[in-house]
Design an enzyme around this catalytic site. Sequence first.
Site, PDB file in Angstrom:
ATOM      1  N   CYS A  40      31.823 -16.105  -3.007  1.00 43.25           N
ATOM      2  CA  CYS A  40      32.503 -17.081  -3.067  1.00 43.25           C
ATOM      3  C   CYS A  40      33.436 -16.959  -4.710  1.00 43.25           C
ATOM      4  O   CYS A  40      33.620 -16.060  -5.301  1.00 43.25           O
ATOM      5  CB  CYS A  40      31.406 -18.643  -3.923  1.00 43.25           C
ATOM      6  SG  CYS A  40      30.952 -17.762  -5.120  1.00 43.25           S
ATOM      7  N   GLU A  49      19.944 -22.316 -12.903  1.00 45.37           N
ATOM      8  CA  GLU A  49      21.715 -23.397 -12.666  1.00 45.37           C
ATOM      9  C   GLU A  49      20.368 -24.837 -13.361  1.00 45.37           C
ATOM     10  O   GLU A  49      20.314 -25.440 -13.932  1.00 45.37           O
ATOM     11  CB  GLU A  49      21.758 -23.642 -11.184  1.00 45.37           C
ATOM     12  CG  GLU A  49      22.511 -24.271 -10.487  1.00 45.37           C
ATOM     13  CD  GLU A  49      22.995 -25.383  -9.387  1.00 45.37           C
ATOM     14  OE1 GLU A  49      22.957 -24.642  -8.190  1.00 45.37           O
ATOM     15  OE2 GLU A  49      22.383 -26.149  -9.674  1.00 45.37           O
TER      16      GLU A  49
HETATM   17 FE1  F3S Z   1      29.125 -19.836  -5.950  1.00 47.02          FE
HETATM   18 FE2  F3S Z   1      29.142 -21.911  -7.590  1.00 47.02          FE
HETATM   19 FE3  F3S Z   1      29.024 -22.140  -5.227  1.00 47.02          FE
HETATM   20  S1  F3S Z   1      29.461 -19.772  -8.225  1.00 47.02           S
HETATM   21  S2  F3S Z   1      27.826 -20.340  -4.327  1.00 47.02           S
HETATM   22  S3  F3S Z   1      30.460 -22.051  -5.366  1.00 47.02           S
HETATM   23  S4  F3S Z   1      28.130 -23.332  -6.327  1.00 47.02           S
END
Ligand code: F3S
Length: 284
Positions: free
Chosen positions: A12, A127
């Site tokens: 991601c 987190e």
């Molecule tokens: Fe990646 Fe941030 Fe979502 S690290 S999984 S874009 S919360």
Amino acid sequence: MEVKLASKRGFCFGVKDAIAVAENAIKQYGAGRVVALGPVIHNPQVVRELEDKGLDQSGNLEEVGNDITVLIRSHGAGPEVYDQITQQRLSLVDATCVLVKRAQSVVKQLHEEGYKVVMIGDAAHPEVKGVIGYAPDVIVVDREEDLDAALPARAKLGIVAQTTHTPEHVAKMIGAIASRPFRELKVVNTLCLEVVRRQEAAVELCEEVDVVFVLGGLHSANTRELARLCEEQGVPTYHLETWDQFQPEMIKGRRVAGITAGASTPDHIINEFVEKLEPLTPIS
Ligand code: F3S
């Protein structure tokens, strides 16, 4: 064997950014001069690659020397960590994902607006541990059966969720919270769309394959969630980190294999898996 890939899979933007921040910090401050407060992302192969480049990821603030730069990983950290870094006059590089940063500021704002903050998430996840630091006494719940003991009656509740949770699970929890006595309920959607899109693509993939491989760190929450979703579709599912864990029995009697990967799984792990799986003929 025929191999199909999920339309959304792998890295991601938050993970890509975190790795880039870590690599730049090593270049700027030098190998061995940057310490991350825990693994930068939940993928052991990427973690090892960063260590090979000179990043120490076993950081413990108390032990960091004053000529070292501290890196906050993609999962973020609570305000007490930033305070301690300031007190120790250490330099800081922040690789917290912007969506985690948003969840942190939403929690702070809900508290300032007078809500008792409730976070739907895994209390042990880094987190969640960081996000709950932005308001006093945040209630963390992840199972309906814990709600009675955890929630104050007739309160003004402000709800957020761990970014990597599924919308279905969060909706179920919100429904269960709303079925108990409350004065006011405010829900802020803190789910990560990157994760949701990977989950939707995995479910679509399951309709076209008779076995599915979910690639990614065994401790990665979003990868585990993908594997759980695929299992729920009734397709035999294997959560593996790399090709080394593959066994021929996994494709015995299967015709089409699906591959998806968590948000912290690099392309080279996915590509290697595809390249090695495609030429195989499953044992019948
Ligand atoms: Fe990646 Fe941030 Fe979502 S690290 S999984 S874009 S919360």
